[in-house]
Design an enzyme around this catalytic site. Structure first.
Site, short mmCIF file in Angstrom:
data_model
loop_
_atom_site.label_atom_id
_atom_site.label_comp_id
_atom_site.label_asym_id
_atom_site.label_seq_id
_atom_site.Cartn_x
_atom_site.Cartn_y
_atom_site.Cartn_z
N HIS A 98 66.13 30.30 52.03
CA HIS A 98 65.63 31.67 52.01
C HIS A 98 64.52 31.75 53.05
CE1 HIS A 98 64.68 35.56 50.45
NE2 HIS A 98 63.53 35.22 49.91
N ILE B 290 56.72 42.00 41.03
CA ILE B 290 58.09 41.64 40.61
C ILE B 290 58.13 41.50 39.09
CG2 ILE B 290 60.00 39.99 40.83
CD1 ILE B 290 59.00 39.25 43.59
N GLY C 136 54.22 35.38 35.47
CA GLY C 136 53.78 36.18 36.61
C GLY C 136 54.10 37.63 36.28
N1 APR Z 1 49.94 31.37 36.55
C1 APR Z 1 50.45 32.58 36.22
N2 APR Z 1 50.39 33.66 37.02
C2 APR Z 1 49.78 33.51 38.20
C3 APR Z 1 49.22 32.28 38.63
C4 APR Z 1 49.33 31.18 37.75
N3 APR Z 1 48.81 30.00 38.05
N4 APR Z 1 48.69 32.46 39.86
C5 APR Z 1 48.91 33.74 40.20
N5 APR Z 1 49.56 34.37 39.20
C6 APR Z 1 49.98 35.76 39.12
C7 APR Z 1 49.02 36.73 39.76
O1 APR Z 1 47.93 37.01 38.88
C8 APR Z 1 49.92 37.94 39.99
O2 APR Z 1 49.84 38.87 38.92
O3 APR Z 1 51.20 35.94 39.82
C9 APR Z 1 51.33 37.34 40.06
C10 APR Z 1 52.02 37.54 41.39
O4 APR Z 1 52.23 38.91 41.53
P1 APR Z 1 52.16 39.67 42.94
O5 APR Z 1 50.96 39.19 43.69
O6 APR Z 1 52.29 41.12 42.67
O7 APR Z 1 53.42 39.10 43.73
P2 APR Z 1 54.95 39.55 43.60
O8 APR Z 1 55.23 40.61 44.59
O9 APR Z 1 55.29 39.78 42.18
O10 APR Z 1 55.66 38.21 44.15
C11 APR Z 1 55.56 36.99 43.46
O11 APR Z 1 57.59 36.13 44.43
O12 APR Z 1 58.91 36.90 46.19
C12 APR Z 1 57.91 36.01 45.78
O13 APR Z 1 56.67 35.71 47.83
C13 APR Z 1 56.65 36.27 46.54
O14 APR Z 1 55.65 34.20 45.88
C14 APR Z 1 55.66 35.60 45.64
C15 APR Z 1 56.22 35.86 44.24
#
Ligand code: APR
Length: 320
Positions: free
Chosen positions: A176, A14, A10
């Site tokens: 959480h 974050i 991801g």
């Molecule tokens: N495999 C890999 N990456 C993925 C997949 C997957 N199957 N599905 C989605 N993603 C990626 C998205 O493309 C995106 O870049 O996960 C990333 C999530 O990033 P953000 O939407 O910016 O979310 P973020 O703020 O980083 O939070 C991520 O952490 O705190 C928790 O609730 C929050 O569940 C969320 C996670």
């Protein structure tokens, strides 16, 4: 000695912040993974370009194929969807279960010896699903929540007492979510318990109760302000603290969503408890004493987590 390898699964808000912090702290080489093409590669190049300026040594790469995480020492999982205003963490369940399935398979195949830190929400359920899907030992799979929740609690207490955040320790147990249990009795300013500070006239019970409420809703407060996503700086700092404790065998005592089997009278589930993190992953769980009121709050939180896990099994029967 070869550098450690940190895989970030991801590469969103974050994930990018994690990569930057891992570089600044020279924890190891960083691989950013994402399903979005170009995103992990772009962030890797951007952060790598800051290394000559900030003078740190670490390699950064981006990938859309799980083979890139091969041999990782630490995997930090943020893949999935984040909250938008009006959504609870639980609303994310259906989508993020499927994401944990593919992430779990990737870790199982390419990084079976890693220490895995899950951040994806709803956290206590997702870390359980991820562990089921990747099959790693329970002590090597943990969820990040308590470090963040207690950091928020520490910040608000430091503001109330007008003292440095460095001197405030605070304790948060349970899931959480809105049922998390900030423990006032175990929270201190330089070792002085908060109830004593109330007696000393530094604050009032009503103000501390309001801080407890604000801590419980700290994530939602950020979501409401940002409007387009959820918190990412403090979650990333919190997970990096946990990764560092593992990589440097620090034996830090941190509140984590850890697997409890017997402790606290619980029967094989993930929930927020104080844990020792060192080279063995989660090396020990600290079983603190709770009074009747704290125990009632903890039980309520545990039941909320159990409800989420049951909902996961309802959505994906292969989980049980
Ligand atoms: N495999 C890999 N990456 C993925 C997949 C997957 N199957 N599905 C989605 N993603 C990626 C998205 O493309 C995106 O870049 O996960 C990333 C999530 O990033 P953000 O939407 O910016 O979310 P973020 O703020 O980083 O939070 C991520 O952490 O705190 C928790 O609730 C929050 O569940 C969320 C996670």
């Amino acid at each position: 000695m070869a550098r450690k390898k940190i895989a970030l699964i991801g590469s969103g808000n974050i994930g990018g912040t994690l990569a930057h912090l891992a570089g600044l702290k020279e924890l190891g080489d960083v691989v950013l993974f994402d399903i979005a093409e170009g995103l992990p590669q772009g962030k890797a190049l951007d952060i790598a370009s800051s290394a000559p300026v900030d003078r740190f040594n670490a390699n950064f790469s981006g990938a859309n194929d799980y083979s890139a995480i091969e041999g990782a020492d630490v995997c930090i999982v943020t893949a999935g969807i984040a909250r938008k205003p009006g959504m609870s963490r639980d609303d994310l369940l259906g989508t993020n279960i499927k994401v944990m399935q593919s992430v779990g398979e990737g870790i199982k195949k390419y990084a079976p010896n890693a220490f895995v830190i899950c951040i994806t929400n709803p956290l206590d359920a997702m870390v359980w699903v991820l562990r089921e899907k990747c099959g790693l030992p329970h002590n090597m799979v943990v969820g990040m929540a308590g470090v963040l929740d207690s950091a928020r609690f520490r910040l608000f207490l430091a503001e109330e007492f007008n003292v440095s955040v460095e001197d405030v320790t605070a304790f948060v147990l349970g899931g959480h979510g809105d049922t998390m249990v900030p423990l006032i009795r175990y929270s201190t300013v330089a070792g002085i318990p908060v109830p004593d500070l109330i007696k000393m006239g530094w604050s009032t019970q009503a103000k501390i109760d309001a801080i407890v409420d604000r801590t419980r809703n700290g994530g939602a407060e950020v979501v409401a302000l940002l409007k387009t996503g959820s918190a990412f700086y403090a979650p990333a700092s919190s997970a990096i603290t946990m990764a560092e404790a593992y990589l440097k065998d620090k034996k830090r005592v941190l509140p984590c969503a850890a697997y409890v089997d017997g402790q606290y009278g619980l029967d094989g589930m993930y929930v927020g408890v104080p844990s020792v993190i060192g080279e063995g992953g989660i090396e020990r769980i600290v079983e603190i004493d709770m009074n009747a009121e704290e125990k009632a709050m903890f039980d309520n939180s545990v039941n909320a987590v159990k409800g989420l896990v049951e909902a996961c099994v309802g959505i994906d029967p292969s989980l049980k």
